[in-house]
Design a protein around this motif. Sequence first.
Motif, mmCIF file in Angstrom:
data_model
loop_
_atom_site.group_PDB
_atom_site.id
_atom_site.type_symbol
_atom_site.label_atom_id
_atom_site.label_comp_id
_atom_site.label_asym_id
_atom_site.label_seq_id
_atom_site.Cartn_x
_atom_site.Cartn_y
_atom_site.Cartn_z
ATOM 1 N N LEU A 1 0.141 15.646 14.642
ATOM 2 C CA LEU A 1 0.281 16.038 14.143
ATOM 3 C C LEU A 1 -0.303 17.810 13.883
ATOM 4 C CD1 LEU A 1 -1.007 13.885 11.278
ATOM 5 C CD2 LEU A 1 1.449 15.124 11.151
ATOM 6 N N LYS A 2 0.429 19.129 13.419
ATOM 7 C CA LYS A 2 -0.981 20.050 13.668
ATOM 8 C C LYS A 2 -2.608 19.966 12.115
ATOM 9 C CE LYS A 2 2.466 22.844 14.207
ATOM 10 N NZ LYS A 2 4.488 22.155 14.268
ATOM 11 N N ALA A 3 -2.982 20.968 12.826
ATOM 12 C CA ALA A 3 -4.072 20.296 11.609
ATOM 13 C C ALA A 3 -3.991 20.575 10.090
ATOM 14 C CB ALA A 3 -5.509 21.361 11.627
ATOM 15 N N ASP A 4 -4.350 19.783 9.466
ATOM 16 C CA ASP A 4 -4.348 20.659 7.677
ATOM 17 C C ASP A 4 -2.939 19.601 7.233
ATOM 18 O OD1 ASP A 4 -6.065 21.798 7.771
ATOM 19 O OD2 ASP A 4 -5.715 23.412 7.646
ATOM 20 N N GLU A 5 -2.151 18.949 8.316
ATOM 21 C CA GLU A 5 -0.677 18.354 7.815
ATOM 22 C C GLU A 5 -1.069 17.138 7.187
ATOM 23 O OE1 GLU A 5 3.374 19.852 9.874
ATOM 24 O OE2 GLU A 5 1.992 18.526 11.327
ATOM 25 N N ASN B 1 4.953 11.818 8.285
ATOM 26 C CA ASN B 1 4.936 13.392 7.944
ATOM 27 C C ASN B 1 5.169 13.430 7.187
ATOM 28 O OD1 ASN B 1 3.937 16.547 8.245
ATOM 29 N ND2 ASN B 1 4.452 15.857 10.968
ATOM 30 N N LYS B 2 3.720 14.249 6.415
ATOM 31 C CA LYS B 2 4.929 14.685 4.579
ATOM 32 C C LYS B 2 5.010 16.254 4.515
ATOM 33 C CE LYS B 2 1.949 15.165 0.037
ATOM 34 N NZ LYS B 2 2.172 16.377 -0.553
ATOM 35 N N THR B 3 5.035 16.916 5.901
ATOM 36 C CA THR B 3 5.553 18.509 5.892
ATOM 37 C C THR B 3 7.324 18.529 5.801
ATOM 38 O OG1 THR B 3 4.355 18.909 7.659
ATOM 39 C CG2 THR B 3 5.951 20.316 7.379
ATOM 40 N N TYR B 4 7.455 17.097 6.304
ATOM 41 C CA TYR B 4 9.020 16.617 6.450
ATOM 42 C C TYR B 4 9.773 16.174 5.364
ATOM 43 C CZ TYR B 4 8.227 18.291 10.927
ATOM 44 O OH TYR B 4 8.016 18.680 12.827
ATOM 45 N N SER C 1 11.936 16.836 15.306
ATOM 46 C CA SER C 1 10.770 16.715 14.771
ATOM 47 C C SER C 1 9.996 14.803 14.997
ATOM 48 C CB SER C 1 10.363 17.483 14.097
ATOM 49 O OG SER C 1 11.615 17.411 12.936
ATOM 50 N N LEU C 2 9.372 14.603 15.235
ATOM 51 C CA LEU C 2 8.994 13.546 15.067
ATOM 52 C C LEU C 2 8.260 13.807 13.510
ATOM 53 C CD1 LEU C 2 7.776 11.026 16.591
ATOM 54 C CD2 LEU C 2 5.689 12.093 17.045
ATOM 55 N N PHE C 3 8.389 13.009 12.991
ATOM 56 C CA PHE C 3 8.502 12.821 11.701
ATOM 57 C C PHE C 3 7.569 11.501 11.064
ATOM 58 C CE2 PHE C 3 11.088 10.625 8.582
ATOM 59 C CZ PHE C 3 11.952 9.266 9.360
ATOM 60 N N HIS D 1 1.076 -1.315 0.037
ATOM 61 C CA HIS D 1 -0.159 -0.159 -0.142
ATOM 62 C C HIS D 1 1.050 1.287 -0.631
ATOM 63 C CE1 HIS D 1 -3.619 2.321 1.233
ATOM 64 N NE2 HIS D 1 -2.891 3.669 1.859
ATOM 65 N N PHE D 2 0.646 2.530 -0.395
ATOM 66 C CA PHE D 2 1.215 3.597 -1.004
ATOM 67 C C PHE D 2 0.440 4.243 -1.438
ATOM 68 C CE2 PHE D 2 3.330 6.412 -2.854
ATOM 69 C CZ PHE D 2 4.743 7.035 -2.518
ATOM 70 N N SER D 3 0.281 5.599 -0.219
ATOM 71 C CA SER D 3 -0.659 6.526 -0.720
ATOM 72 C C SER D 3 -0.449 7.833 0.163
ATOM 73 C CB SER D 3 -2.233 6.071 -0.357
ATOM 74 O OG SER D 3 -2.057 6.058 1.650
ATOM 75 N N GLU D 4 -0.984 9.286 0.014
ATOM 76 C CA GLU D 4 -0.900 10.254 0.285
ATOM 77 C C GLU D 4 -1.831 10.331 1.320
ATOM 78 O OE1 GLU D 4 0.001 13.071 -2.450
ATOM 79 O OE2 GLU D 4 0.036 14.997 -1.482
ATOM 80 N N THR D 5 -2.215 10.872 2.639
ATOM 81 C CA THR D 5 -3.230 10.707 2.648
ATOM 82 C C THR D 5 -3.998 11.972 3.800
ATOM 83 O OG1 THR D 5 -5.135 9.254 4.044
ATOM 84 C CG2 THR D 5 -3.506 8.944 3.830
#
Lengths: 238, 238
Positions: free
Chosen positions: B117-121, B145-148, B214-216, B101-105
């Motif tokens: 996570l912060k909201a919207d991350e 975490n997609k932010t990092y 940062s926890l990534f 499985h591989f997705s951005e979600t």
Amino acid sequence: MRENKFKQIYSQLVSDIQKGNIQPNSFLPSEHELVEQFQTSRETIRKALKLLSEHGYIQKMQGKGSLVLDVKRMDFPVSGLVSFKELAVKMGKETITYVEHFSETVPSKEIAEQLKLKADELIWEIVRVREIDGERIIVDKDFINKTYIPSLTKTICEQSIYEYIENDLGLTISFARKEFTVEEPTNEDQRYLDLEGHCNIVVVKNYVYLEDASLFQFTESRHRPDKFRFVDFARRSH
Amino acid sequence: MRENKFKQIYSQLVSDIQKGNIQPNSFLPSEHELVEQFQTSRETIRKALKLLSEHGYIQKMQGKGSLVLDVKRMDFPVSGLVSFKELAVKMGKETITYVEHFSETVPSKEIAEQLKLKADELIWEIVRVREIDGERIIVDKDFINKTYIPSLTKTICEQSIYEYIENDLGLTISFARKEFTVEEPTNEDQRYLDLEGHCNIVVVKNYVYLEDASLFQFTESRHRPDKFRFVDFARRSH
DNA sequence: AAGTGGTCTAGACCACGCA
DNA sequence: GCGTGGTCTAGACCACTTG
């Protein structure tokens, strides 16, 4: 005042962090400021900070400072070497130890190999069952080289063997190699523990060494799987 | 020559020990002799020896010297932070990784909490099954975490995510908190793994942090119990 | 440019093990 | 008494972050 200065500083800072006098996600005073505050040299401050870093209290960041980590969730510090009794006390659990077997004996070939015994060396063989909150959860099988621990009693085993070795005999337990595996329960496990249908056992093999690097004890600790938990803090070595 | 001197000395000594140029159960040259040998100061030698000691290569004994420990049986160094791929290579095993499985979600509430996570991350959600010697043994569920890590591909996941993060993105993985427990297999475990009737699963939860603390990443690694083994070297902190 | 941590040095004094 | 490791110091220079 005869204690190591850097350990004192470490303890002081740990205590400040745990009490909340120093807030998580804030920075410690700079090393230069700590030098002034503790009236010592920078290398000594750095030794204290290294300890904090190794134990997961801070994250050092070059050019910025030492960030205090949020350590509240680190409630179960099994990393390192801690005896069952020390742990139980920390957790505030109701625990009872039953000494199911206690003897001075000639080691089996297998155990002689594990403990790297010389010919004619004898061992203490102890089986202890640990009851937590009314359930028999863990069985500890200890094999101790009698050359290092010449006398031992059932009463000591009911308390803490480590306490006896360190406080009464004045020996220092220095390091250990641990191995975690999962096995199927033996008949012995069935007999000693309240397995309640669990079909696996977590086995922790522990090779314990004194400060002269002599292997004095081999312990096999067998846990009911639903009650087993191990938490570790690890830094990546680059 | 721009590398840290104390790390160079450490690596040199490790290599000498592993090659057998320095025999186990013998003593290293004294710190004074090492100072001469490496043309450096004593504190630098001591930093190198501290590393050796922390990694279980030597036991320092005041007044006597640094005893070289027998490190041959330490074949499976999972202590610290090592990725599956680094391990597999070290073990010389035939391994295959299937990205199931591989997705951005958008994260579930539970995962958002785990990763703070912060909201919207957003997150990357990856499920990988590890096959070793023809058997599907481990399923890794990664939440990143997609932010990092803004971009990621299925191909990278088939190789090594850590390698991509450290080599290609230039980020540094710094520390982790791990938790080991044993659970009953879920339907998902049944589907992904060759369980062969095993009725428990070893669960390793891994919270991975970058060097800015940062926890990534949160990873849940689920192992077939008969193939699970974890070895640790621990010094007692007094 | 100023402030932070990272490395390295040369030297001092102490505590321990051993002959 | 000598050699070992353990602690501590005062200072230097470098690498990184931030304004």
